[in-house]
Design a protein around this motif. Structure first.
Motif, PDB file in Angstrom:
ATOM      1  N   SER A 121      44.144  35.080  28.170  1.00  0.00           N
ATOM      2  CA  SER A 121      44.564  35.994  29.234  1.00  0.00           C
ATOM      3  C   SER A 121      43.557  37.128  29.407  1.00  0.00           C
ATOM      4  CB  SER A 121      45.980  36.524  28.988  1.00  0.00           C
ATOM      5  OG  SER A 121      46.036  37.289  27.812  1.00  0.00           O
ATOM      6  N   MET A 122      42.984  37.608  28.312  1.00  0.00           N
ATOM      7  CA  MET A 122      41.977  38.668  28.392  1.00  0.00           C
ATOM      8  C   MET A 122      40.707  38.149  29.078  1.00  0.00           C
ATOM      9  SD  MET A 122      40.525  41.070  25.301  1.00  0.00           S
ATOM     10  CE  MET A 122      40.152  39.630  24.329  1.00  0.00           C
ATOM     11  N   THR A 123      40.268  36.948  28.721  1.00  0.00           N
ATOM     12  CA  THR A 123      39.055  36.375  29.307  1.00  0.00           C
ATOM     13  C   THR A 123      39.227  36.109  30.802  1.00  0.00           C
ATOM     14  OG1 THR A 123      38.443  35.381  27.203  1.00  0.00           O
ATOM     15  CG2 THR A 123      37.426  34.441  29.168  1.00  0.00           C
ATOM     16  N   VAL A 124      40.369  35.516  31.178  1.00  0.00           N
ATOM     17  CA  VAL A 124      40.631  35.242  32.595  1.00  0.00           C
ATOM     18  C   VAL A 124      40.717  36.549  33.376  1.00  0.00           C
ATOM     19  CG1 VAL A 124      42.337  34.341  34.231  1.00  0.00           C
ATOM     20  CG2 VAL A 124      41.727  33.006  32.210  1.00  0.00           C
ATOM     21  N   SER A 125      41.419  37.526  32.832  1.00  0.00           N
ATOM     22  CA  SER A 125      41.547  38.822  33.488  1.00  0.00           C
ATOM     23  C   SER A 125      40.187  39.461  33.727  1.00  0.00           C
ATOM     24  CB  SER A 125      42.419  39.747  32.629  1.00  0.00           C
ATOM     25  OG  SER A 125      42.429  41.050  33.148  1.00  0.00           O
ATOM     26  N   HIS A 126      39.367  39.455  32.704  1.00  0.00           N
ATOM     27  CA  HIS A 126      38.041  40.064  32.814  1.00  0.00           C
ATOM     28  C   HIS A 126      37.149  39.269  33.772  1.00  0.00           C
ATOM     29  CE1 HIS A 126      34.489  42.301  31.669  1.00  0.00           C
ATOM     30  NE2 HIS A 126      33.877  41.147  31.466  1.00  0.00           N
ATOM     31  N   SER A 127      37.129  37.953  33.636  1.00  0.00           N
ATOM     32  CA  SER A 127      36.256  37.103  34.451  1.00  0.00           C
ATOM     33  C   SER A 127      36.598  37.161  35.932  1.00  0.00           C
ATOM     34  CB  SER A 127      36.334  35.649  33.984  1.00  0.00           C
ATOM     35  OG  SER A 127      35.873  35.537  32.669  1.00  0.00           O
ATOM     36  N   LEU A 128      37.888  37.221  36.251  1.00  0.00           N
ATOM     37  CA  LEU A 128      38.325  37.203  37.646  1.00  0.00           C
ATOM     38  C   LEU A 128      38.656  38.589  38.193  1.00  0.00           C
ATOM     39  CD1 LEU A 128      40.640  34.048  37.589  1.00  0.00           C
ATOM     40  CD2 LEU A 128      38.221  34.198  38.244  1.00  0.00           C
TER      41      LEU A 128
END
Length: 166
Positions: A121-128
């Motif tokens: 969730s942290m990676t998706v949030s940051h990436s998008l």
């Protein structure tokens, strides 16, 4: 951080294949969660990563029974493949413009799955560049789909990649 080697990851299109889930219209375009998750699962599985092999969990007729049986069948199939992790992709929608972001669920009893859910969730949030709504443990019996997550693989996460707003 430890390097990941020789891992098999199952990517589940939460409502892919013949499972339509939501169908919506936005500015004249038809939006189907089925197509979004199915295409995204195949896109993710096609990206090469050293030490990781991926496969998309098939969605044939036996796996498309009404809830919760279809989730159980997909989890059972994944377990037979000896997958190290199971990631189920979803898109959630809302008519409220304020409900955006990403959220992940994990089996309550799995601390490792919780860590994977947090990382995803942290990676998706940051990436998008979208709001991270955090992670939630799947309460036993409340949602049959979430309670079968832990049957699929030692690490299991369901992630709603973003909320589709009208």
């Amino acid at each position: 951080m430890a390097r990941v080697q020789n891992k098999l990851i199952a990517i589940d299109a939460g409502h892919g294949g013949d499972d339509l889930c939501f169908i919506d219209e936005y500015r004249g375009f038809i939006i189907r969660e089925q197509i979004l998750t199915w295409d995204l699962a195949h896109l993710i599985a096609s990206v090469p990563v050293n030490g990781i092999e991926t496969f998309v969990v098939p969605h044939h007729q036996k796996m498309l029974h009404p809830n919760p049986k279809r989730y159980y069948e997909r989890a059972k199939y994944t377990a037979k493949q000896n997958a190290d992790a199971f990631i189920s992709l979803h898109f959630s929608r809302s008519s409220k413009d304020v409900e955006g972001g990403v959220i992940a669920w994990y089996p309550n009893e799995s601390e490792e799955s919780k860590l994977l859910a947090e990382r995803l969730s942290m990676t998706v949030s940051h990436s998008l560049s979208i709001f991270n709504r955090g992670v939630l443990g799947a309460k036993g019996g409340r949602d049959p789909q979430l309670t079968t997550l832990g049957l699929a693989a030692p690490l299991a996460v369901q992630i709603a990649l973003c909320y589709m707003n009208r």
